[in-house]
Design an enzyme around this catalytic site. Structure first.
Site, PDB file in Angstrom:
ATOM      1  N   GLY A   1       0.780  -1.236   0.000  1.00  0.00           N
ATOM      2  CA  GLY A   1       0.000   0.000   0.000  1.00  0.00           C
ATOM      3  C   GLY A   1       0.806   1.278   0.000  1.00  0.00           C
TER       4      GLY A   1
ATOM      5  N   HIS B   1       0.842   1.108 -13.142  1.00  0.00           N
ATOM      6  CA  HIS B   1       1.634  -0.059 -13.548  1.00  0.00           C
ATOM      7  C   HIS B   1       3.121   0.324 -13.520  1.00  0.00           C
ATOM      8  CE1 HIS B   1       2.430  -3.907 -15.383  1.00  0.00           C
ATOM      9  NE2 HIS B   1       3.308  -3.290 -16.148  1.00  0.00           N
TER      10      HIS B   1
ATOM     11  N   ASN C   1      -5.351   2.744 -13.103  1.00  0.00           N
ATOM     12  CA  ASN C   1      -4.410   1.754 -12.557  1.00  0.00           C
ATOM     13  C   ASN C   1      -2.998   2.310 -12.665  1.00  0.00           C
ATOM     14  OD1 ASN C   1      -3.402  -0.889 -11.730  1.00  0.00           O
ATOM     15  ND2 ASN C   1      -2.805  -1.192 -13.871  1.00  0.00           N
TER      16      ASN C   1
END
Ligand code: GAR
Length: 207
Positions: free
Chosen positions: A12, A110, A108
């Site tokens: 996280g 990446h 997202n």
């Protein structure tokens, strides 16, 4: 105020970068309304608790079918009135039901410069292992909109990071996080929150 839901699976640190950006005032008009983890041991959940952020663990394995899993995720996002879904180190590939429900509202991060080292099988440390194996001199991180094809949605922002001669996958991962991921993820959320992302035919323009 943009309400965001953050999807996590592990440490996280990207989620922490969002919290830090909100606290420092770099990310404004944004509120994290829920953190959804795919794994009950994710350290990201501890981080959320420290800030009294609502957390829930929704695991695919707890549902009989993938459709039921996706429906549970959708229901949770709707109940918490999430407007933008942020995949911050989320290691589950989301199905089309969920993606269609939140079309152009899922992003997202990446850990490579897409289209290099992405798609099925490229996640976490594996991405950096592949980059080192190929011998690239530059890698980085990408934030993109999520579509049905893994890591293939419209690219919003990228940042390059140099590969050093003595890099190990772990060292490279750490630098890509520090120099790229933790910077561009909050930056993209800030742009989204202020309606500054315009998507036309698979290309994202920053207004
Ligand atoms: C990050 O490097 C993120 O980019 C990557 O996993 C790590 C999670 O770290 N995500 C993927 O590989 C998704 N395909 P974090 O839990 O500390 O944010």
């Amino acid at each position: 105020m943009l309400k965001i839901g953050v999807l996590v699976s592990g440490g996280g640190t990207n989620f922490q970068a969002i919290i830090d950006a909100i606290q420092s005032g770099r990310l404004t008009d944004t509120e994290i309304v829920t953190v959804v983890s795919s794994n009950s041991n994710a350290y990201a959940l501890e981080r959320a608790k420290k800030y009294n952020i609502n957390t829930v663990c929704i695991r695919k394995t707890d549902y009989e079918t993938d459709i039921l899993y996706q429906k549970a995720l959708i229901e949770h996002m709707k109940r918490t009135e999430v407007e933008l879904i942020v995949m911050a180190g989320f290691m589950v590939v989301l199905g089309s039901l969920f993606i269609k429900e939140f079309e152009n509202r899922i992003i997202n991060i990446h850990p490579s410069l897409i289209p290099s080292f992405c798609g099925n099988g490229y996640y976490g440390l594996k991405v950096h292992e592949a980059a080192l194996k190929k011998g690239v001199k530059i890698t980085g991180a990408t934030v993109h909109f999520v579509t049905e094809e893994t890591d293939a949605g419209p690219i919003i922002m990228q940042k390059a990071v140099s590969v050093l001669e003595d890099d190990t996958p772990e060292r490279l991962q750490k630098r890509v996080m520090e120099e790229a991921e933790w910077e561009i993820l909050p930056n993209v959320i800030q742009l989204f929150a202020h309606n500054r992302l315009k998507l036309t035919e698979n290309r994202v323009k920053i207004l």
